[in-house]
Write a protein that holds these residues in place. Structure first.
Motif, short mmCIF file in Angstrom:
data_model
loop_
_atom_site.label_atom_id
_atom_site.label_comp_id
_atom_site.label_asym_id
_atom_site.label_seq_id
_atom_site.Cartn_x
_atom_site.Cartn_y
_atom_site.Cartn_z
N GLY A 134 0.79 -1.22 0.00
CA GLY A 134 0.00 0.00 0.00
C GLY A 134 0.82 1.27 0.00
N PHE A 135 2.01 1.21 0.60
CA PHE A 135 2.85 2.41 0.71
C PHE A 135 4.07 2.35 -0.21
CE2 PHE A 135 0.37 2.54 4.57
CZ PHE A 135 0.12 3.88 4.74
N TRP A 136 4.08 1.41 -1.14
CA TRP A 136 5.19 1.30 -2.08
C TRP A 136 5.17 2.46 -3.07
CZ3 TRP A 136 5.19 -0.70 -7.45
CH2 TRP A 136 6.48 -0.92 -7.94
N THR A 137 6.32 3.14 -3.22
CA THR A 137 6.41 4.27 -4.14
C THR A 137 7.49 4.09 -5.21
OG1 THR A 137 7.95 5.42 -2.66
CG2 THR A 137 5.60 5.90 -2.39
N GLU A 138 8.04 2.89 -5.31
CA GLU A 138 9.07 2.59 -6.30
C GLU A 138 10.30 3.48 -6.15
OE1 GLU A 138 8.81 1.12 -10.95
OE2 GLU A 138 8.03 3.09 -10.46
N SER A 139 10.61 3.89 -4.93
CA SER A 139 11.75 4.79 -4.70
C SER A 139 13.09 4.08 -4.83
CB SER A 139 11.66 5.41 -3.30
OG SER A 139 10.50 6.18 -3.18
N TYR A 140 13.16 2.85 -4.30
CA TYR A 140 14.45 2.16 -4.22
C TYR A 140 14.51 1.04 -5.25
CZ TYR A 140 13.89 4.60 0.17
OH TYR A 140 13.63 5.56 1.12
N VAL A 141 14.54 1.46 -6.51
CA VAL A 141 14.60 0.52 -7.62
C VAL A 141 15.85 0.81 -8.41
CG1 VAL A 141 13.48 -0.18 -9.77
CG2 VAL A 141 12.09 0.29 -7.76
N ASP A 142 16.56 -0.24 -8.81
CA ASP A 142 17.77 -0.07 -9.59
C ASP A 142 17.47 0.71 -10.87
OD1 ASP A 142 19.20 -1.48 -7.74
OD2 ASP A 142 19.05 -3.40 -8.80
#
Length: 564
Positions: free
Chosen positions: A307-315
């Motif tokens: 629910g709180f995933w924002t794709e911030s820490y993606v390679d």
């Protein structure tokens, strides 16, 4: 009908001018500009949509979570006992009919389109780059995101809007329009220009959302016609299909909510149940059942994280050429649900009188979500099962999403029958979405009336089909869809304010009820005191009258003595 300020009323039309005419003019201008300008307008709205996702995606995600937790809070707090329509109100529709209409106006048609395609898309192109495409992990992880997009968070948007509109319409006796939910904040100003602007925006978003869905959806019906009867799935066929569906929706709209819409919704539910049972019997039954349980467990286990995933820490996130998976899926869905919330929310409110807040929230959130999860697990799981057993499902589905459901049916026995049933179900869902949407637009443009004249219902049902046909013919459907999604941001702000406005109104009502309840004895004592005071005042008044009479008699006697 009486004619009020700003309203045009006759036998066939009863419009609220400050909403009806600006909305109609904006719709005509928007279509004209889209068709004349062409591809550049599509690119413009696509860039606006991407910009909104990139800069305000965090706000939309936190807002969606807020809507869900707010709805649950309202259900399980002291507000949960409040009944829509008052303490003595009774539900207009049976629970079965209520659920059927929820699906008819909500996500029925979307599930027919994406229940096969989206799980396979996530299988081929995972949400995270660390997951190997076309792996068991890719499918398992992908189903979590499918559940996220179609589950509790999505239905929470509709639950919030529907709950607020139903409360202010049936409990506060305000018009069935988006403006009404802001009465605690704006007061009588909701009947002015601010309220008109809110409703105009709701009408435009609703009509374009319905038209774009109708236009894109007939591509799936056309694919079924091509598969079953050999017709070429071209623009001419799709416009004919839009015409037929629009006429069917118009007939349903004329018969009203208790007639056509209710009957069609129940027909949808029955057809969908039969279709699902056929898949369970002919398909990989145990694989579907096992998959549903595991999919549900994976989703609930990572509920907060998803629910709180924002794709911030993606390679590769900082790579300028990086394409955000979340923008194209999660945020697109969220803004689409929010943009559609006036339409679905008003319709849900219209059919929910007589239910408590707790019953409403749990009914709208839990039951449709679980049914949706099982449906996706069944159809997506069956497609994945055939992929594992050597059928190249992914290549065909990635090539043309509109054929995915029919291609899946082709792998099962009795494929001609099941494909025909699928096509009929798609058409039925489209008709229900169209007629319910027309009723909503009728309500808003008539100043929030629950039952607009028949002529006005026909006008909006035909307008919706005409807009869809024009955009399909002129190639403007994707531009309008991007424009509708772009309205998701301003509507998100409106929904946040709506939640605070609703709580304020319900708190005032509860405080008043509690004050009356706790001061019952004091009220009786107060009445006795007041009665005693009135009695004393009356006695005192009589005493004064008597004293005055004595003085007058004495004065009369003195006068007589002096004259003698």
């Amino acid at each position: 009908m009486s004619k009020t300020k700003g309203n045009t009323s006759n036998k066939y039309f009863d419009v609220h001018g400050p909403v009806f005419w600006p909305a109609t003019i904006l719709i005509v201008l928007f279509i004209a500009i889209t068709l004349i300008v062409g591809e550049p307008i599509k690119n413009f709205f696509s860039e606006v949509q991407n910009s909104i996702s990139n800069t305000t995606g965090w706000f939309i995600i936190i807002s969606i979570n807020f809507f869900l937790f707010f709805c649950l809070y309202m259900a399980f707090s002291k507000f949960g006992k409040i009944r829509l329509g008052g303490k003595k109100a009774k539900p207009e529709f049976s629970t079965t009919a209520w659920f059927a209409m929820l699906f008819g106006a909500g996500m029925g048609i979307g599930l027919m389109f994406w229940s096969v395609a989206e799980p396979i898309y996530n299988f081929v192109s995972p949400a995270r780059p660390d997951i190997e495409p076309k792996s068991m992990e890719a499918y398992s992880e992908g189903m979590k995101y499918v559940f996220l997009h179609w589950g509790f968070h999505a239905w929470a948007v509709y639950a919030l809007v529907g709950m607020a509109l139903a409360y202010f319409t049936f409990n506060r006796k305000l018009p069935l329009a988006i403006r009404s939910v802001f009465y605690p904040i704006l007061g009588e100003r909701i009947h002015g220009r601010i309220g008109d602007v809110i409703d105009v925006l709701a009408v435009v978003a609703t009509l374009f959302g319905l038209a774009s869905s109708l236009g894109l959806g007939v591509q799936q019906v056309g694919a079924g016609m091509e598969y079953l009867f050999g017709f070429e799935n071209n623009t001419s066929l799709q416009i004919i299909l839009i015409t037929v569906i629009t006429l069917a929706a118009t007939i349903s709209v004329v018969t009203g909510l208790d007639g056509g819409v209710k009957l069609l919704s129940q027909l949808n539910l029955n057809l969908a149940t039969v279709f699902l049972l056929i898949l369970l019997i002919l398909g990989p039954t145990m694989f579907i059942l096992d998959g549903f349980i595991e999919n549900l467990g994976n989703y609930l286990g990572d509920f907060i994280k998803l629910g709180f995933w924002t794709e911030s820490y993606v390679d590769g996130k900082l790579d300028p050429n990086h394409v955000d998976w979340q923008n194209g899926w999660t945020l697109m869905y969220y803004t689409w649900w929010i943009a559609w919330s006036p339409f679905v929310g008003i319709f849900i409110a219209r059919i929910s009188k007589g239910r408590t807040i707790k019953e409403f929230v749990l009914g709208v959130l839990v039951v449709p979500t679980l049914v949706t999860f099982f449906w996706i697990s069944a159809f997506g799981g069956t497609a994945f099962f055939f992929e594992l057993t050597g059928v190249d499902m992914s290549s065909t589905i990635m090539k043309d999403v509109s054929t995915s459901l029919y291609f899946l049916m082709e792998q099962l026995p009795l494929s001609s029958i099941t494909s025909f049933l699928a096509m009929i179900l798609v058409i039925s869902f489209f008709v229900t979405s169209s007629d319910s949407g027309s009723l909503v637009v009728d309500s808003i443009t008539s100043g929030g009336k629950l039952d607009a004249p028949v002529g006005q219902r026909i006008f909006w049902a035909l307008t919706e089909g005409f807009v869809a046909a024009m955009l399909l013919y002129g190639g403007g459907l994707q531009a309008i869809q991007a424009a509708v999604i772009s309205t998701g941001l301003p509507f998100t702000v409106i929904l946040v304010l709506m939640a605070f406005s609703l709580r304020k109104a319900m708190k005032d009502e509860k405080d008043l009820d509690e004050s009356k309840s706790s001061s019952g004895k004091e009220s009786e004592d107060y009445k006795k005191v007041i009665a005693e005071i009135i009695k004393q005042q009356q006695t005192k008044k009589k005493s004064i009258v008597t004293e005055n009479q004595i003085m007058e008699n004495q004065e009369t006697a003195l006068i007589k003595n002096e004259s003698n």
